[in-house]
Design an enzyme around this catalytic site. Structure first.
Site, PDB file in Angstrom:
ATOM      1  N   LYS A  60     108.333 -16.117  46.163  1.00 55.21           N
ATOM      2  CA  LYS A  60     107.994 -15.532  45.592  1.00 55.21           C
ATOM      3  C   LYS A  60     106.407 -16.099  45.128  1.00 55.21           C
ATOM      4  O   LYS A  60     106.863 -16.765  43.905  1.00 55.21           O
ATOM      5  CB  LYS A  60     108.545 -13.593  45.145  1.00 55.21           C
ATOM      6  CG  LYS A  60     108.969 -12.899  46.272  1.00 55.21           C
ATOM      7  CD  LYS A  60     110.222 -11.820  45.338  1.00 55.21           C
ATOM      8  CE  LYS A  60     111.580 -11.674  45.977  1.00 55.21           C
ATOM      9  NZ  LYS A  60     110.560 -10.868  47.338  1.00 55.21           N
ATOM     10  N   ARG A  81     119.208  -7.898  54.159  1.00 55.40           N
ATOM     11  CA  ARG A  81     119.582  -8.313  54.954  1.00 55.40           C
ATOM     12  C   ARG A  81     120.891  -8.977  54.951  1.00 55.40           C
ATOM     13  O   ARG A  81     121.758  -8.851  55.898  1.00 55.40           O
ATOM     14  CB  ARG A  81     118.569  -7.934  56.310  1.00 55.40           C
ATOM     15  CG  ARG A  81     118.176  -9.119  56.140  1.00 55.40           C
ATOM     16  CD  ARG A  81     116.822  -8.774  57.621  1.00 55.40           C
ATOM     17  NE  ARG A  81     115.705  -8.479  56.531  1.00 55.40           N
ATOM     18  CZ  ARG A  81     114.476  -8.727  56.603  1.00 55.40           C
ATOM     19  NH1 ARG A  81     114.006  -8.463  57.764  1.00 55.40           N
ATOM     20  NH2 ARG A  81     113.189  -7.571  56.145  1.00 55.40           N
TER      21      ARG A  81
HETATM   22  N1  BES Z   1     113.674  -7.541  47.004  1.00 48.37           N
HETATM   23  C1  BES Z   1     112.932  -7.251  48.569  1.00 48.37           C
HETATM   24  C2  BES Z   1     111.806  -6.215  48.765  1.00 48.37           C
HETATM   25  C3  BES Z   1     111.314  -5.276  47.827  1.00 48.37           C
HETATM   26  C4  BES Z   1     109.996  -5.553  47.400  1.00 48.37           C
HETATM   27  C5  BES Z   1     112.210  -4.122  46.502  1.00 48.37           C
HETATM   28  C6  BES Z   1     109.162  -5.120  46.414  1.00 48.37           C
HETATM   29  C7  BES Z   1     111.662  -4.052  45.386  1.00 48.37           C
HETATM   30  C8  BES Z   1     109.788  -4.021  45.736  1.00 48.37           C
HETATM   31  C9  BES Z   1     113.535  -8.176  49.494  1.00 48.37           C
HETATM   32  O1  BES Z   1     113.857  -9.083  49.524  1.00 48.37           O
HETATM   33  C10 BES Z   1     112.300  -8.614  50.456  1.00 48.37           C
HETATM   34  O2  BES Z   1     111.521  -9.783  49.657  1.00 48.37           O
HETATM   35  N2  BES Z   1     111.746  -8.553  51.067  1.00 48.37           N
HETATM   36  C11 BES Z   1     110.819  -9.072  51.899  1.00 48.37           C
HETATM   37  C12 BES Z   1     110.801  -8.767  53.456  1.00 48.37           C
HETATM   38  C13 BES Z   1     110.373 -10.450  53.916  1.00 48.37           C
HETATM   39  C14 BES Z   1     110.183 -11.112  53.732  1.00 48.37           C
HETATM   40  C15 BES Z   1     110.642 -10.156  55.745  1.00 48.37           C
HETATM   41  C16 BES Z   1     109.030  -7.773  51.679  1.00 48.37           C
HETATM   42  O3  BES Z   1     109.250  -6.249  51.664  1.00 48.37           O
HETATM   43  O4  BES Z   1     108.181  -8.627  51.838  1.00 48.37           O
HETATM   44 MN    MN Z   2     113.692 -10.877  49.047  1.00 47.64          MN
END
Ligand code: BES
Ligand code: MN
Ligand code: ZN
Length: 482
Positions: free
Chosen positions: A259, A333
């Site tokens: 990230k 997931r």
């Molecule tokens: N933990 C994150 C989702 C999240 C984002 C929670 C912001 C709280 C605040 C999750 O694991 C994630 O990174 N999801 C990605 C999925 C994508 C890579 C398909 C997302 O939401 O960008």
């Molecule tokens: Mn994630």
């Protein structure tokens, strides 16, 4: 915070503020009438008027709490008004908050709940806070005509508040303190409440074939765990249980698909789903709920490392289904896939509800006051939405269209772990649906509601909300207790 119920006539200690619930159209006399006339205070819901106590009134300050229309006043109104009173008086230097309300014991009990939830604070890592910056209120007295009845009505609400505080603590803890081993230890300690807790480590999960969950934790030096929390409160201990499953990513760097730096510290609360399930089990045990309930937490840390899983890897989940990893940041997931499968395989539950801070897309879709509800079952979904309305925790049903399944088709495995940007929360839910084996199931994407800054309700300070504990506790109480 010391909270008690007192008779309306009880004497007031020194350094006290009196907060009085009033309604639109109420008439005032003497100096109070002048104070109200010199302000914009009308008694509308959510308004407060904080003044030095007028001559002849007990206490140092008087806070009027607007509660809107008298006819529409209910437990939520009492709770929010009392919470606003606390939020006002905590900055005055006064030590006692007296909340004056007339009405049922239940209203007094909810006012106490409001103070309890509003006074939550996570301050264990502050070593230098000046005394005049700390909340000054140490004692709350809620008036009740029948104090015994108010206390009796408060007992189950106090258990609920304990559960919510437990969740808030877990979610607020920094990731160097609350990693999977420590999370599991805190859950194990709940056995003192009468819960049974099993902690599975990596060797046990390898035996079970949890290749999906284990891949996520593979880049971390911290061992992954699966916590299984059991509450057998029904008259018949062999009654089919209900089950709750939580995403417990104690820190989500994104892994190799790392990230951006900006805001990454927020990913300490990527265990909010597991935190809510743990808090719910705490509340159910605390109030001795007459139900058999299972809580399952998938506890991992998602780190980049020489041993981390990669985009392109193909994982074999406990269900036997294979997954091509496209993005290691779509890890929640993968954790839930094995946790859900294990849950239905071992416990054959009536239903499963999972909670997960699963997608950023749900924040874009719903903003911060609603979580998304995805379900294969209309009855379960209706029960969740009714509980959401009753407890004022926003929840909105989202679709699970079969046509979007093609977004997660893989060229070489049974599925991919991401479906691209369009409908990102939906394709995540469709992925999970493949691991519930037809059991009635709902997925609550709480990425939008687990953490709020700023908070939008007086009962929740900025930060961890404890979202989900209340809603699920209510659903269990209203629909699934014998
Ligand atoms: N933990 C994150 C989702 C999240 C984002 C929670 C912001 C709280 C605040 C999750 O694991 C994630 O990174 N999801 C990605 C999925 C994508 C890579 C398909 C997302 O939401 O960008
Ligand atoms: Mn994630
Ligand atoms: Zn995550």
């Amino acid at each position: 915070m010391d909270i008690k119920f007192v008779a309306p006539t009880a004497g007031l200690p020194a350094k006290a503020a009196v907060a009085r619930i009033v309604f639109e159209g109420d008439a005032y006399e003497g100096p109070l009438a002048r104070a109200v006339a010199a302000s914009r205070f009308t008694g509308a819901k959510g308004q407060t008027l904080d003044i030095p106590a007028p001559e002849g009134l007990a206490g140092e300050r008087l806070v009027l709490l607007g509660a809107g229309k008298r006819d529409a006043f209910n437990t939520l109104g009492a709770e929010h008004a009392a919470a606003s009173a606390y939020n006002t008086v905590k900055a005055t230097g006064l030590e006692t908050l007296r909340v004056e309300l007339s009405g049922s014991a239940e209203l007094s009990a909810y006012a106490a709940l409001g103070v309890r939830l509003a006074s939550y604070r996570f301050d264990k890592y502050r070593t230098k806070e000046a005394a005049d910056k700390k909340p000054s209120v140490v004692r709350a007295e809620i008036t009740a005509v029948d104090t015994d009845a108010a206390l009796a009505a408060f007992v189950p609400l106090a258990a609920l508040a304990d559960g919510i505080s437990f969740t808030r603590d877990l979610v607020s803890e920094p990731p160097n303190i609350l990693f999977p081993v420590e999370f599991a230890a805190r859950v194990k300690a709940l056995e003192t409440l009468g819960l049974e807790v099993e902690i599975l480590g990596e060797p046990e999960m390898i035996k079970l074939g949890m290749g999906s969950l284990l891949a996520v934790g593979q880049g971390s030096i911290r061992e992954s765990h699966l916590a299984v929390i059991k509450w057998y409160g029904a008259a018949n201990k062999s009654d089919q249980p209900i089950a709750f499953v939580g995403k417990g990513v104690c820190f989500d760097t994104g892994g190799i698909s790392i990230k951006p730096a900006d805001g990454m510290e927020d990913m300490k609360w990527d265990m909010g789903g597991a935190g809510a399930v743990a808090g719910l089990m705490h509340a159910l045990a605390g109030r001795k709920a007459k139900v058999n309930a299972i809580g399952i937490l998938g506890l991992v840390e998602n780190m980049p490392d020489g041993n981390a899983y990669r985009p392109g890897d193909v994982l074999t989940s406990m269900s036997g289904q294979t997954i091509e990893v496209i993005n290691t940041d779509a890890e929640g997931r993968l954790v839930l896939a094995d946790a859900l499968w294990y849950c239905q395989d071992r416990f054959k539950p009536k239903f499963m509800v999972d909670l997960a801070t699963l997608t950023g897309a749900i924040i874009i879709a719903l903003g911060n006051d609603y979580a998304g509800c995805f379900s294969n079952n209309d009855e379960l979904s209706a029960n969740l939405l009714a509980a959401s309305a009753a407890e004022n925790e926003g929840l909105w049903r989202m679709p699970l269209p079969a046509a979007y399944e093609k977004q997660i088709e893989s060229m070489i495995a049974d599925m991919k772990n991401t479906g691209g940007r369009p409908g990102g929360s939906i394709t995540a839910a469709l992925f999970l649906q493949r691991y519930v084996n037809g059991v009635p199931w709902a997925h609550l994407d709480i990425a939008s509601t687990a953490w709020k800054k700023p908070s939008s309700v007086p009962t929740s300070p900025d930060g961890a909300t404890g979202y989900g504990v209340r809603l699920l506790n209510r659903m269990v109480q209203d629909k699934y207790e014998s």
